[in-house]
Design a protein around this motif. Structure first.
Motif, short mmCIF file in Angstrom:
data_model
loop_
_atom_site.label_atom_id
_atom_site.label_comp_id
_atom_site.label_asym_id
_atom_site.label_seq_id
_atom_site.Cartn_x
_atom_site.Cartn_y
_atom_site.Cartn_z
N THR A 183 40.13 33.34 49.08
CA THR A 183 40.75 33.94 47.89
C THR A 183 41.52 35.21 48.23
O THR A 183 42.56 35.47 47.63
CB THR A 183 39.70 34.23 46.79
N LYS A 184 41.05 35.96 49.20
CA LYS A 184 41.79 37.15 49.63
C LYS A 184 43.08 36.75 50.33
O LYS A 184 44.16 37.29 50.05
CB LYS A 184 40.94 38.00 50.58
N PRO A 210 43.81 28.75 41.98
CA PRO A 210 43.05 29.98 41.73
C PRO A 210 41.88 29.79 40.76
O PRO A 210 40.83 30.41 40.93
CB PRO A 210 44.09 30.94 41.14
N GLU A 211 42.05 28.92 39.75
CA GLU A 211 40.94 28.64 38.82
C GLU A 211 39.78 27.97 39.55
O GLU A 211 38.62 28.32 39.33
CB GLU A 211 41.41 27.71 37.70
N LEU A 250 42.19 36.38 44.62
CA LEU A 250 41.06 37.22 44.24
C LEU A 250 41.46 38.15 43.09
O LEU A 250 42.46 38.84 43.17
CB LEU A 250 40.57 38.05 45.43
N VAL A 251 40.68 38.14 42.04
CA VAL A 251 40.85 39.07 40.93
C VAL A 251 39.69 40.04 41.03
O VAL A 251 38.57 39.73 40.60
CB VAL A 251 40.86 38.34 39.57
N PRO A 252 39.93 41.22 41.63
CA PRO A 252 38.82 42.15 41.83
C PRO A 252 38.45 42.87 40.54
O PRO A 252 39.28 42.98 39.63
CB PRO A 252 39.38 43.15 42.86
N PRO A 253 37.22 43.36 40.48
CA PRO A 253 36.86 44.21 39.35
C PRO A 253 37.64 45.51 39.47
O PRO A 253 38.31 45.75 40.48
CB PRO A 253 35.35 44.42 39.53
N ALA A 306 33.50 30.15 43.56
CA ALA A 306 32.93 31.43 43.98
C ALA A 306 31.78 31.82 43.06
O ALA A 306 30.71 32.24 43.53
CB ALA A 306 34.01 32.52 43.98
N ALA A 307 31.98 31.66 41.76
CA ALA A 307 30.92 31.98 40.80
C ALA A 307 29.72 31.06 40.98
O ALA A 307 28.57 31.51 40.97
CB ALA A 307 31.46 31.87 39.37
#
Length: 169
Positions: A151-152, A100-101, A157-160, A107-108
């Motif tokens: 990621t989904k 995940p990291e 995925l860590v959504p806002p 992604a960034a």
């Protein structure tokens, strides 16, 4: 006939184009080095495929951007040494990047790359340089979509903050 109206390859690069092309090459070289390290840390096979695609894209950018620089008499940034392959089990748990990291970081990076390509396209006077960064923009957008889907699918995925309650109209 206007200025800078001939074959773009015969036109001089302006200082912004020189720096942007040089910087794009340097960033791509850093990405190859970083993503090769991530490849050693990744455990998920789908994540490894995305990392390999990112490495291939960065190597293509290096080749094309360095050719553009050398054709215009500019020395490109040095290439970083290739990272050796390492078995995941040989990396101590406390020193290991998690999948995940890695996914969040690529992604960034891809998002930042899209913005950089847009800026390069906007500042380019030479049509060939603008088109080159437009091509990279398209590739990064496709890779970004792959990363988002990954990621989904994996639950990484860590959504806002989400708007769960919508105001009534």
């Amino acid at each position: 006939m206007g200025i800078l109206n001939g074959n773009p390859k015969h036109e001089p690069m302006h200082y912004g184009e020189v720096f942007t092309v040089w910087q794009g090459s340097a960033v791509a070289k850093g990405a190859v080095s970083c993503y090769q390290t991530y490849l050693n840390h990744a455990g998920d096979k789908d994540l490894k495929k995305v990392l390999e695609a990112l490495i291939d894209q960065a190597k293509l950018e290096i080749k094309e951007l360095d050719t553009l620089l050398t054709d215009n008499g500019i020395i490109p940034a040095p290439v970083m040494p290739e990272r050796p392959l390492v078995k995941l089990e040989d990396i101590p748990a406390g020193a290991r990047f998690s999948d995940p990291e890695i996914a969040a970081k690529i992604a960034a990076d891809t998002s930042i790359g899209l913005v950089a390509c847009s800026q390069a396209m906007g500042q380019s006077v030479r049509a060939d340089i603008g088109a080159l960064f437009a091509k990279y923009h398209l590739s990064k957008a496709a890779l970004g979509f792959r990363i988002l889907e990954l990621t989904k699918e994996k639950g990484w995925l860590v959504p806002p903050p989400l708007q769960l309650i919508r105001p009534e109209v």
